[in-house]
Motif scaffolding. Structure first.
Motif, mmCIF file in Angstrom:
data_model
loop_
_atom_site.group_PDB
_atom_site.id
_atom_site.type_symbol
_atom_site.label_atom_id
_atom_site.label_comp_id
_atom_site.label_asym_id
_atom_site.label_seq_id
_atom_site.Cartn_x
_atom_site.Cartn_y
_atom_site.Cartn_z
ATOM 1 N N GLU A 88 0.830 -1.209 0.000
ATOM 2 C CA GLU A 88 0.000 0.000 0.000
ATOM 3 C C GLU A 88 0.861 1.253 0.000
ATOM 4 O O GLU A 88 0.541 2.224 -0.684
ATOM 5 N N GLN A 89 1.950 1.242 0.762
ATOM 6 C CA GLN A 89 2.846 2.403 0.782
ATOM 7 C C GLN A 89 3.480 2.622 -0.579
ATOM 8 O O GLN A 89 3.606 3.756 -1.035
ATOM 9 N N ALA A 90 3.875 1.535 -1.247
ATOM 10 C CA ALA A 90 4.474 1.656 -2.577
ATOM 11 C C ALA A 90 3.455 2.184 -3.577
ATOM 12 O O ALA A 90 3.784 3.029 -4.422
ATOM 13 N N TYR A 91 2.237 1.692 -3.500
ATOM 14 C CA TYR A 91 1.186 2.156 -4.401
ATOM 15 C C TYR A 91 0.878 3.632 -4.149
ATOM 16 O O TYR A 91 0.680 4.407 -5.086
ATOM 17 N N LEU A 92 0.851 4.010 -2.898
ATOM 18 C CA LEU A 92 0.588 5.397 -2.541
ATOM 19 C C LEU A 92 1.674 6.316 -3.094
ATOM 20 O O LEU A 92 1.379 7.385 -3.633
ATOM 21 N N SER A 93 2.922 5.889 -3.008
ATOM 22 C CA SER A 93 4.006 6.731 -3.513
ATOM 23 C C SER A 93 3.968 6.856 -5.033
ATOM 24 O O SER A 93 4.436 7.850 -5.587
ATOM 25 N N ALA A 94 3.410 5.858 -5.719
ATOM 26 C CA ALA A 94 3.313 5.931 -7.174
ATOM 27 C C ALA A 94 2.078 6.701 -7.640
ATOM 28 O O ALA A 94 2.091 7.290 -8.714
ATOM 29 N N ALA A 95 1.026 6.708 -6.838
ATOM 30 C CA ALA A 95 -0.245 7.266 -7.286
ATOM 31 C C ALA A 95 -0.495 8.705 -6.839
ATOM 32 O O ALA A 95 -1.303 9.400 -7.444
ATOM 33 N N VAL A 96 0.180 9.152 -5.792
ATOM 34 C CA VAL A 96 -0.129 10.459 -5.199
ATOM 35 C C VAL A 96 0.961 11.467 -5.561
ATOM 36 O O VAL A 96 2.143 11.133 -5.631
ATOM 37 N N THR A 137 -2.184 9.502 7.109
ATOM 38 C CA THR A 137 -3.560 9.042 7.237
ATOM 39 C C THR A 137 -3.635 7.531 7.109
ATOM 40 O O THR A 137 -4.319 6.849 7.887
ATOM 41 N N LEU A 138 -2.933 6.969 6.135
ATOM 42 C CA LEU A 138 -2.924 5.526 5.944
ATOM 43 C C LEU A 138 -2.297 4.811 7.134
ATOM 44 O O LEU A 138 -2.810 3.801 7.601
ATOM 45 N N SER A 139 -1.220 5.345 7.665
ATOM 46 C CA SER A 139 -0.568 4.728 8.818
ATOM 47 C C SER A 139 -1.443 4.791 10.072
ATOM 48 O O SER A 139 -1.425 3.895 10.892
ATOM 49 N N THR A 140 -2.202 5.865 10.206
ATOM 50 C CA THR A 140 -3.086 5.995 11.355
ATOM 51 C C THR A 140 -4.234 4.995 11.276
ATOM 52 O O THR A 140 -4.617 4.378 12.270
#
Length: 89
Positions: free
Chosen positions: A65-73, A84-87
């Motif tokens: 999810e972190q990798a996807y977030l870094s590619a998509a945002v 927010t995701l970590s929380t």
């Protein structure tokens, strides 16, 4: 140079997150089916392997999810979305 042929442009970690979802479904199904198996030894092994697969799924899911977030945002919003995701996770 050799790695270039293995990279799929534009996909990012999408395949990894789809694989993670399927592992979760598979592990949960094995875990649920273990209760219906009448043979005690087979039931225990099904339960054990289902839990192992669920553990791999759970452990790898947040990294994917972190990798996807870094590619998509957009880079300016990454810190906010990662927090927010970590929380929530």
């Amino acid at each position: 140079f050799a790695m270039k042929k293995f990279q799929t442009p534009g996909r990012g970690p999408r395949i990894s997150i789809i694989l993670s979802i399927f592992l979760g479904i598979w592990g949960s199904t094995m875990y649920a089916v273990a209760g219906w198996i009448e043979d005690e030894i087979s039931s225990r092994y099904c339960l054990l392997f289902g839990r192992i697969i669920q553990g791999v799924w759970t452990g790898g899911q947040q990294a994917v999810e972190q990798a996807y977030l870094s590619a998509a945002v957009h880079p300016s919003k990454r810190v906010e979305y990662t927090a927010t995701l970590s929380t929530c996770a």
